[in-house]
Each structure stands twice: as structure tokens, then as C-alpha cells.
Design a protein around this motif. Structure first.
Motif, short mmCIF file in Angstrom:
data_model
loop_
_atom_site.label_atom_id
_atom_site.label_comp_id
_atom_site.label_asym_id
_atom_site.label_seq_id
_atom_site.Cartn_x
_atom_site.Cartn_y
_atom_site.Cartn_z
N MET A 1 0.85 -1.19 0.00
CA MET A 1 0.00 0.00 0.00
C MET A 1 0.89 1.24 0.00
O MET A 1 1.89 1.30 0.72
N ARG A 2 0.54 2.23 -0.78
CA ARG A 2 1.26 3.50 -0.78
C ARG A 2 0.60 4.41 0.25
O ARG A 2 -0.58 4.75 0.13
N VAL A 3 1.37 4.80 1.27
CA VAL A 3 0.84 5.56 2.40
C VAL A 3 1.51 6.91 2.46
O VAL A 3 2.74 7.01 2.60
N LEU A 20 6.20 1.44 8.90
CA LEU A 20 5.45 1.21 7.66
C LEU A 20 6.34 0.55 6.61
O LEU A 20 5.93 -0.41 5.94
N HIS A 25 4.94 -1.43 3.34
CA HIS A 25 4.25 -0.31 2.71
C HIS A 25 5.25 0.63 2.04
O HIS A 25 6.41 0.74 2.47
N GLU A 26 4.81 1.31 1.01
CA GLU A 26 5.61 2.35 0.37
C GLU A 26 5.21 3.68 0.99
O GLU A 26 4.05 4.08 0.92
N VAL A 212 -0.56 1.42 11.89
CA VAL A 212 -0.30 0.31 10.97
C VAL A 212 -1.44 -0.70 11.02
O VAL A 212 -1.92 -1.19 9.98
N LEU A 215 -4.60 0.56 9.15
CA LEU A 215 -4.56 0.60 7.69
C LEU A 215 -5.22 -0.62 7.07
O LEU A 215 -5.77 -0.55 5.97
N ASP A 216 -5.16 -1.73 7.75
CA ASP A 216 -5.66 -2.98 7.20
C ASP A 216 -7.05 -3.34 7.71
O ASP A 216 -7.54 -4.44 7.44
#
Length: 298
Positions: A1-3, A20, A25-26, A212, A215-216
Motif C-alpha cells: 500500500m502506498r501511504v 510502515l 508499505h511504500e 499500521v 490501515l488494514d
């Protein structure tokens, strides 16, 4: 995921960005400083979050799947008589900044930083249904109004507000080199009145791990992200002083303290309500790793 992380260099952001990246994650950091490089971020985009056009351009250039809003401008030393003025920029970041970030990333997962110590005083620990302190002493009123607006906008975007407690950890005011630690060493932070405020702390690492986890999860609304060990001011402050190797704090009657720090200063020391983290534990499958900060190490 881009965060995209707005506030990547703050107390929480410095813990969040490498976490992250570590879990795959990116990370895109939003900075208002040209040429800024944020360690752990794959990309840094430049914009002042209060500049609507610049923010929209920068965030859309990044194309994030999620936006984490941690922007504040809180002074290192807070004067409780002037909180309204000292927090004026933070209030704008929580209102105008939130609006700009939401507009810039329609459809992205939106997670924002709130406060778990802005509840109206009352008995017991506050859950997320408890009202915020809308009738707080006047200097604090604009702060609560800005938090309320941040939560309204975040809810409108289908996002989640994580209400953090008193932030501890590296770079915080409670760290060994922080302003609160310095005030305690100089005996400038007394126990006021009955010291009845109940403090719920959040270590920056626990704040980062909650973000974190969020996010999911398809979780919206607001959650208290605090430790498991709320403590009264009268118990915490002497223990914190001992951990710092500092002299025991003085005790000052509330009427006398009011002359020095005003009504909000006294309320902060005597009336704050702690927060219950049960919903965050359940809905995020999250657990705090740090207990109430009593050791003087922030």
C-alpha cells in the motif's frame, strides 16, 4: 500500500515511517520544506498543508492509497493561560489542513490524529461515546472546537480518528530532554489541589503500531489509543520526579495556582478524564506495549 504521511518528522511520524516501510508499505512523506529528505520514506513531496492548491497537487502527484494526518505545530513549552494563541496554527492544521488533505485524496483511506484527553470531565474512564469538552475553560475551547471539526471531516471521508493520550517517547515533552522533564527537575510543575486528573499515556511506538493496524482494518469513527494503566496526577507526578532523580514536586492549593496558570491550568491538573482503550484493542487487534510512564524516561 502506498501511504502518505503528513507529519512524518513529528514524535509519532519518526516511529511510524520506518515501521510502515518494515512491514512492506511504500511511504510518501509530505513536507513543507523544499529539499527535505525523510529517512525511511520512498518519496517526499513538498507542500504546505494550509495551501489548498499546493496540497492537492502534491498529494495527487503521490497517488496514495492511504493518508495519515499527524500534522501539528505544538510549542515545546505550553502556557495554559495562552493555549488558544499557542495552538492557533495547530487548530488550522486540524481544520483547514484536514479539509485540504481529504480533498486531495478522494477515496483514499484516511487516518487522523485526535486527542484522548479532551473529554468532558466525568466519572470513570471515557469511552469513545463520551462527549468532548466543549464547555472547557475559555483558552482551551478553540482546541476542542478544532478537534471536533477534524473528527467531523474525517467521518465525512469515511476515515478513522485515533485519539492518542499524552504522547511519550523520543522527542516528546516527557523524554529525558523534554520540557516537562526540565520543569519537574526545576520544581516548576507542582501537584495542584487534589491532583485528581487521570492521565492516559500513549507511547509514540504504540501510536505507530495502532496506525499500521488500522490501515488494514475497515474501521471508521474514533478510537482511544492509550496505554492500559491510567494514573492520577497526584500519583504520577511524584513517581515521574523520582525516576528523573528530581526533587519531589511541590503541592499548591488550587486557588493559589489559578493566579499563576489560570482556570484551564488548574483544570488540566485536577479534572482531566482518562480514556478506555477497549474498542481499539478489539477492533484493531492492537495491544499497547508500554505502560504508564513513571520511570522518567519518556
Amino acid at each position: 500500500m502506498r501511504v502518505l504521511v503528513a507529519g512524518a518528522t513529528g514524535v509519532i511520524g519518526r516511529q511510524l515511517v520506518p515501521l510502515l516501510a518494515a512491514v512492506g508499505h511504500e511511504v510518501v512523506a509530505l513536507s513543507r520544506t523544499p529539499g527535505a529528505v525523510v529517512p525511511g520514506a520512498a518519496l517526499t513531496v513538498i507542500a504546505d498543508a494550509l495551501d489548498r492548491d499546493a496540497t492537492v497537487r502534491a498529494v495527487r502527484q503521490a497517488g496514495p492509497d492511504a493518508v495519515v494526518h499527524l500534522l501539528t505545530a505544538i510549542p515545546k513549552v505550553i502556557d495554559p493561560r495562552r493555549v488558544d494563541r499557542q495552538f492557533a496554527l495547530t487548530n488550522r492544521l486540524r481544520t483547514e489542513g484536514t479539509r485540504n488533505l481529504v480533498e486531495a485524496a478522494p477515496g483514499a483511506r484516511f487516518i487522523a490524529q485526535g486527542l484522548a484527553f479532551a473529554y468532558r470531565p466525568g466519572d470513570g474512564l471515557a469511552d469513545e461515546d463520551a462527549p468532548l469538552w466543549s464547555d472547557a475553560p475559555r483558552p482551551y475551547g478553540p482546541v476542542v472546537a478544532a478537534l471536533t471539526e477534524l473528527e467531523r471531516q474525517t467521518a465525512g471521508a469515511g476515515g478513522l480518528v485515533l485519539r492518542f493520550g499524552h504522547l511519550t517517547g523520543p522527542g516528546s515533552v516527557y523524554a529525558d530532554d523534554g520540557s516537562t522533564a526540565e520543569a519537574v527537575r526545576r520544581r516548576r510543575l507542582p501537584v495542584v489541589g487534589d491532583g485528581g486528573s487521570v492521565l492516559s499515556f500513549t507511547h509514540a511506538c504504540d501510536a505507530a503500531s495502532a496506525i499500521v493496524a488500522a490501515l488494514d482494518k475497515n474501521v471508521t469513527g474514533a478510537l482511544n489509543v492509550v496505554d492500559d494503566t491510567p494514573v492520577t496526577m497526584r500519583d504520577w507526578l511524584p513517581a515521574y520526579a523520582r525516576g528523573l532523580g528530581a526533587p519531589a514536586p511541590r503541592r499548591v492549593p488550587a486557588p493559589l495556582a489559578r493566579l499563576a496558570v489560570g482556570p484551564f491550568g488548574v483544570a488540566y491538573m485536577t479534572r482531566l478524564r482518562g480514556a478506555d482503550n477497549s474498542r481499539a484493542r478489539l477492533r484493531l487487534d492492537w495491544r499497547p506495549r508500554h505502560a504508564a510512564m513513571l520511570d522518567g524516561e519518556g
